[in-house]
Design a protein around this motif. Structure first.
Motif, mmCIF file in Angstrom:
data_model
loop_
_atom_site.group_PDB
_atom_site.id
_atom_site.type_symbol
_atom_site.label_atom_id
_atom_site.label_comp_id
_atom_site.label_asym_id
_atom_site.label_seq_id
_atom_site.Cartn_x
_atom_site.Cartn_y
_atom_site.Cartn_z
ATOM 1 N N THR A 254 0.957 -1.229 -0.020
ATOM 2 C CA THR A 254 -0.137 0.036 -0.086
ATOM 3 C C THR A 254 0.893 1.317 0.104
ATOM 4 O O THR A 254 0.528 2.126 0.700
ATOM 5 N N THR A 255 1.974 1.299 -0.643
ATOM 6 C CA THR A 255 2.677 2.470 -0.938
ATOM 7 C C THR A 255 1.934 3.587 -1.285
ATOM 8 O O THR A 255 1.480 3.410 -2.316
ATOM 9 N N LEU A 256 1.993 4.754 -0.805
ATOM 10 C CA LEU A 256 1.054 5.887 -1.098
ATOM 11 C C LEU A 256 2.222 6.868 -1.785
ATOM 12 O O LEU A 256 3.226 7.310 -1.267
ATOM 13 N N HIS A 257 1.673 7.271 -3.157
ATOM 14 C CA HIS A 257 2.587 8.275 -3.873
ATOM 15 C C HIS A 257 2.058 9.746 -3.732
ATOM 16 O O HIS A 257 0.741 9.985 -4.106
ATOM 17 N N PHE A 258 2.575 10.502 -3.324
ATOM 18 C CA PHE A 258 2.175 12.005 -3.223
ATOM 19 C C PHE A 258 2.945 12.734 -4.086
ATOM 20 O O PHE A 258 4.299 12.907 -4.102
ATOM 21 N N ILE A 259 2.151 13.474 -4.995
ATOM 22 C CA ILE A 259 2.658 14.406 -6.009
ATOM 23 C C ILE A 259 2.998 15.887 -5.488
ATOM 24 O O ILE A 259 1.809 16.470 -5.066
ATOM 25 N N LEU A 260 4.054 16.489 -5.353
ATOM 26 C CA LEU A 260 4.355 17.919 -4.920
ATOM 27 C C LEU A 260 4.466 18.750 -6.377
ATOM 28 O O LEU A 260 5.640 18.633 -6.736
ATOM 29 N N ILE A 261 3.739 19.888 -6.466
ATOM 30 C CA ILE A 261 4.129 20.675 -7.633
ATOM 31 C C ILE A 261 4.970 21.728 -7.319
ATOM 32 O O ILE A 261 4.601 22.491 -6.420
ATOM 33 N N TRP A 265 3.429 29.802 -8.433
ATOM 34 C CA TRP A 265 1.954 29.853 -8.423
ATOM 35 C C TRP A 265 1.436 29.983 -9.946
ATOM 36 O O TRP A 265 0.333 29.475 -10.480
ATOM 37 N N SER A 266 2.090 30.913 -10.571
ATOM 38 C CA SER A 266 1.769 31.224 -12.085
ATOM 39 C C SER A 266 2.046 29.872 -12.881
ATOM 40 O O SER A 266 1.295 29.665 -13.947
ATOM 41 N N ASN A 267 2.830 29.277 -12.577
ATOM 42 C CA ASN A 267 3.353 27.942 -13.506
ATOM 43 C C ASN A 267 2.719 26.741 -13.035
ATOM 44 O O ASN A 267 2.425 25.770 -13.942
ATOM 45 N N SER A 268 2.118 26.613 -12.016
ATOM 46 C CA SER A 268 1.614 25.512 -11.236
ATOM 47 C C SER A 268 0.187 25.137 -11.922
ATOM 48 O O SER A 268 0.071 23.860 -12.012
ATOM 49 N N ALA A 270 -0.606 25.457 -15.165
ATOM 50 C CA ALA A 270 -0.415 24.459 -16.197
ATOM 51 C C ALA A 270 0.340 23.171 -16.143
ATOM 52 O O ALA A 270 0.156 21.993 -16.501
ATOM 53 N N MET A 271 1.027 22.992 -14.802
ATOM 54 C CA MET A 271 1.828 21.733 -14.459
ATOM 55 C C MET A 271 0.563 20.939 -14.037
ATOM 56 O O MET A 271 0.706 19.679 -14.428
ATOM 57 N N PHE A 272 -0.471 21.313 -13.218
ATOM 58 C CA PHE A 272 -1.371 20.484 -12.979
ATOM 59 C C PHE A 272 -2.435 19.967 -13.912
ATOM 60 O O PHE A 272 -2.649 18.791 -14.014
ATOM 61 N N ARG A 273 -2.732 20.892 -14.937
ATOM 62 C CA ARG A 273 -3.421 20.426 -16.157
ATOM 63 C C ARG A 273 -2.728 19.332 -16.799
ATOM 64 O O ARG A 273 -3.336 18.510 -17.436
ATOM 65 N N ARG A 274 -1.429 19.433 -16.847
ATOM 66 C CA ARG A 274 -0.709 18.375 -17.591
ATOM 67 C C ARG A 274 -0.680 17.073 -16.783
ATOM 68 O O ARG A 274 -0.948 15.895 -17.419
ATOM 69 N N LEU A 275 -0.590 17.000 -15.501
ATOM 70 C CA LEU A 275 -0.705 15.858 -14.786
ATOM 71 C C LEU A 275 -2.008 15.324 -14.839
ATOM 72 O O LEU A 275 -2.148 14.092 -14.747
ATOM 73 N N GLN A 276 -3.254 16.144 -15.045
ATOM 74 C CA GLN A 276 -4.575 15.494 -15.065
ATOM 75 C C GLN A 276 -4.670 14.723 -16.498
ATOM 76 O O GLN A 276 -5.249 13.901 -16.407
ATOM 77 N N ASP A 277 -3.963 15.452 -17.326
ATOM 78 C CA ASP A 277 -4.057 14.908 -18.803
ATOM 79 C C ASP A 277 -3.394 13.622 -18.877
ATOM 80 O O ASP A 277 -3.791 12.648 -19.293
#
Length: 375
Positions: A254-261, A265-268, A270-277
């Motif tokens: 059950t290893t939990l993977h946590f993504i830290l962007i 804040w102005s770049n984050s 776009a980074m989050f949208r790419r992660l979602q895609d």
């Protein structure tokens, strides 16, 4: 994925994605991981040893290697050496002017947005690595005279948790970046760097997520358009055998993977949208699960004020997560509070190092609070 056939001006001489990939692969494979680092540096080559010394476990990204090679060719054309300086280690002088024209022409000739991103990212990274040689410590990313590595205490992260630092290229090798502290404290295996727009890095991260399964992947990001779960909501209802979870069981099952962007804040966004895609390409239309924290004021707020009360720096977010998980029964016996303290301590050391450098250089040690409202 293909890109329309366009003649690229030297030094970037590729015609289409397939040819680009082949050329980059051949160029990258021409580097020997056992080559002498000092010789490579003198020749402008990035060796595997040097590349991984900056905090990554990946091979040298092919496009980064190619851009470094092409910059050296440009030096020969202009009979001039590269020099870096200013904010972000930009190329200086006439060489910088001519190279900027070359890279802008290359960028504009790319019809594919994905290739544009990869090219932009690779050039940022290549210039930052070349410009930081002999100036920044590879471990703490501070100037050599301000190196704080001897003051950082390493600590083992609980094996049931893994951090992914999804970092914007403009934050790579940035002196006041805090994400780097996580692998300084926990090691590169427990806190893995993934550079935004580097396909080799993103593939490694996504492959790990596929193996883990969607229920074990969480993003720490205050996404106002998504349903946010608190740590209690996300993990508080999970059954606990014998009131505790052993490290061996969590590591296997059950290893939990946590993504830290890790970006401004102005770049984050776009980074989050790419992660979602990327997540949707694996698991379908459902959004990547996000966790909200109850952040406190980190030490770095003195130098890097945040635009809103629920914003904090990357390392402080990781420490807050560990502290909140510590309160849950299944994590109460694995020492997450001590691991959070180790990160907080590293943040304090970074603040002291940056403050001392500013004082020595006659610069202000405080910044005006920004009133930006991020929605």
């Amino acid at each position: 994925m293909t890109v329309s056939s366009v003649p690229w001006t030297r030094p970037f001489q590729f015609r289409c994605w397939n040819k680009t990939h082949a050329l980059l692969t051949r160029h990258c494979h021409s580097y020997s991981p056992l080559s002498n680092t000092h010789t490579d540096m003198a020749e402008g080559v990035i060796s595997l040893e040097e590349w991984q010394g900056w905090g990554t476990t990946s091979p040298i990204p092919t496009m980064v290697a190619q851009i470094v090679h092409d910059l050296k060719l440009l030096e020969q054309d202009f009979h001039s050496q590269m020099s870096f300086g200013g904010n972000g280690g930009k190329l200086q002088g006439n060489f910088g002017i001519q190279e900027d024209k070359k890279h802008r022409a290359t960028y504009q000739a790319l019809a594919d947005s994905e290739m544009k991103l990869q090219f932009y990212t690779a050039r940022q990274i290549a210039c930052r690595v070349l410009g930081s040689r002999g100036y920044l410590c590879q471990k703490c990313w501070l100037p050599m005279e301000d190196c704080m590595c001897s003051k950082i205490a390493s600590c083992s992260l609980f094996p049931g948790i893994k951090f992914w630092l999804y970092m914007h290229p403009k934050d790579f090798l940035r002196q006041n970046n805090t994400g780097k502290l996580l692998w300084q404290v926990f090691g590169v295996g427990a806190a893995t760097l993934c550079l935004f727009g580097v396909p080799e890095h993103e593939e490694i991260m996504l492959d790990s997520f596929k193996l883990a399964g969607k229920s074990k992947v969480w993003c720490l990001y205050p996404n106002k358009s998504a349903v946010l779960k608190s740590v209690q909501d996300a993990f508080g209802q999970e059954p606990v055998a014998n009131d505790e979870a052993t490290p061996a069981k969590l590591k296997v099952d059950t290893t939990l993977h946590f993504i830290l962007i890790d970006g401004t804040w102005s770049n984050s966004a776009a980074m989050f949208r790419r992660l979602q895609d990327k997540a949707k390409s694996i698991w379908g239309d459902e959004d990547l699960a996000c966790i909200s924290l109850n952040p406190g004021a980190s030490a770095m707020h003195k130098l890097r004020p945040q635009p809103a009360w629920d914003r904090t720096c990357t390392a402080a977010a990781a420490a807050d997560l560990l502290s909140e998980l510590q309160l849950l029964p299944q994590f109460s016996s694995v020492g997450l509070d001590k691991q959070a303290e180790a990160v907080d301590h590293a943040l304090t050391i970074l603040l002291e190092a940056l403050t001392n450098r500013r004082l020595r250089m006659g610069r202000s040690i405080s910044r005006k609070v920004r009133h930006t409202n991020i929605r």
